[in-house]
Write a protein that holds these residues in place. Structure first.
Motif, short mmCIF file in Angstrom:
data_model
loop_
_atom_site.label_atom_id
_atom_site.label_comp_id
_atom_site.label_asym_id
_atom_site.label_seq_id
_atom_site.Cartn_x
_atom_site.Cartn_y
_atom_site.Cartn_z
N GLU A 47 34.68 52.85 61.90
CA GLU A 47 35.29 51.90 60.98
C GLU A 47 34.56 50.57 60.92
OE1 GLU A 47 37.00 53.34 63.48
OE2 GLU A 47 37.54 51.76 64.86
N ALA A 48 33.63 50.30 61.84
CA ALA A 48 32.90 49.05 61.84
C ALA A 48 31.66 49.11 60.95
CB ALA A 48 32.50 48.68 63.26
N LEU A 56 29.08 42.51 44.86
CA LEU A 56 30.19 42.55 43.90
C LEU A 56 30.96 43.86 43.97
CD1 LEU A 56 28.64 40.69 40.84
CD2 LEU A 56 30.29 39.85 42.51
N GLU A 57 30.28 44.95 44.30
CA GLU A 57 30.98 46.22 44.48
C GLU A 57 31.87 46.16 45.72
OE1 GLU A 57 27.63 48.87 44.58
OE2 GLU A 57 27.72 49.26 42.43
N ARG A 58 31.39 45.51 46.80
CA ARG A 58 32.20 45.38 48.01
C ARG A 58 33.36 44.41 47.80
NH1 ARG A 58 26.98 44.74 50.19
NH2 ARG A 58 27.46 42.60 50.74
N TRP A 63 42.98 40.80 46.15
CA TRP A 63 42.94 39.95 47.34
C TRP A 63 44.12 38.99 47.33
CZ3 TRP A 63 38.89 40.80 50.71
CH2 TRP A 63 37.82 41.57 50.22
N LYS A 64 44.63 38.65 48.52
CA LYS A 64 45.73 37.69 48.68
C LYS A 64 45.24 36.49 49.48
CE LYS A 64 49.13 39.89 46.72
NZ LYS A 64 49.76 39.40 45.54
N TYR A 65 45.63 35.30 49.02
CA TYR A 65 45.28 34.03 49.66
C TYR A 65 45.86 34.01 51.07
CZ TYR A 65 44.44 28.95 49.68
OH TYR A 65 43.98 27.69 49.94
N GLY A 133 34.08 44.01 54.91
CA GLY A 133 34.86 44.04 53.68
C GLY A 133 36.32 43.65 53.84
N SER A 134 36.70 43.08 54.98
CA SER A 134 38.11 42.76 55.22
C SER A 134 38.53 41.39 54.69
CB SER A 134 38.42 42.84 56.71
OG SER A 134 37.68 41.85 57.41
N SER A 135 37.58 40.51 54.46
CA SER A 135 37.93 39.19 53.94
C SER A 135 36.86 38.69 52.98
CB SER A 135 38.13 38.19 55.08
OG SER A 135 36.93 37.98 55.77
#
Length: 157
Positions: A47-48, A56-58, A63-65, A133-135
């Motif tokens: 997962e890493a 831009l694809e990633r 997304w939430k603030y 890709g988490s933030s």
């Protein structure tokens, strides 16, 4: 007598610690037959792995603030096909990311067009996506001649 007792305790402590520092091959199993867990730092969890595709694809998705919402925050950001739609309590903006390469690194910039003409002091923004890709962060320059603009930080919704 007391010195002999302390010497015996110290010797026992060293022996116990040394016994726990032994090594075994990865193929050895404990008596119960289960495989031992490895702590090899060179192995990376699946997962890493970094997401594939362009920046831009990633960044594509919803997304939430992550901070406390306010009058000039953009609480939800949706990126699709290089276009952004961002909405907050009192601010609604759209824009198109422009891919750029600087010092061999992929980046993208955006300038929002917002309803009512005010962008919350943002100006030109620079997109950054965490490798996993988490933030996502958009670091804004702010108005011309100013001290800089806001930094909008998001997590995947």
């Amino acid at each position: 007598m007391r010195k002999a007792r302390w010497t015996a305790v110290a010797t026992l402590a060293v022996a116990v610690m040394a016994a726990g520092c032994g090594s075994e091959s990865a193929d050895e199993k404990p008596a119960d037959g289960r495989a031992r867990a490895t702590t090899d730092a060179t192995k990376k969890p699946a997962e890493a792995a970094a997401p594939q595709g362009t920046l831009l694809e990633r960044a594509a998705g919803t997304w939430k603030y992550i901070a406390t919402p306010g009058d000039t925050t953009l609480d939800t950001l949706v990126i699709k096909d290089g276009k952004a739609k961002a909405e907050g309590a009192k601010l609604s903006c759209t824009g198109t990311f422009v891919p750029v390469t600087k010092d061999g690194k992929e980046s993208a910039t955006i300038t929002y067009t917002c309803q009512g003409g005010k962008d919350g002091g943002r100006g030109l923004g620079h997109l950054k996506v965490k490798p996993d890709g988490s933030s996502l962060v958009i670091d804004f320059d702010g108005p011309a001649g100013g001290w800089g603009g806001p930094v909008d930080s998001y997590r995947r919704a």
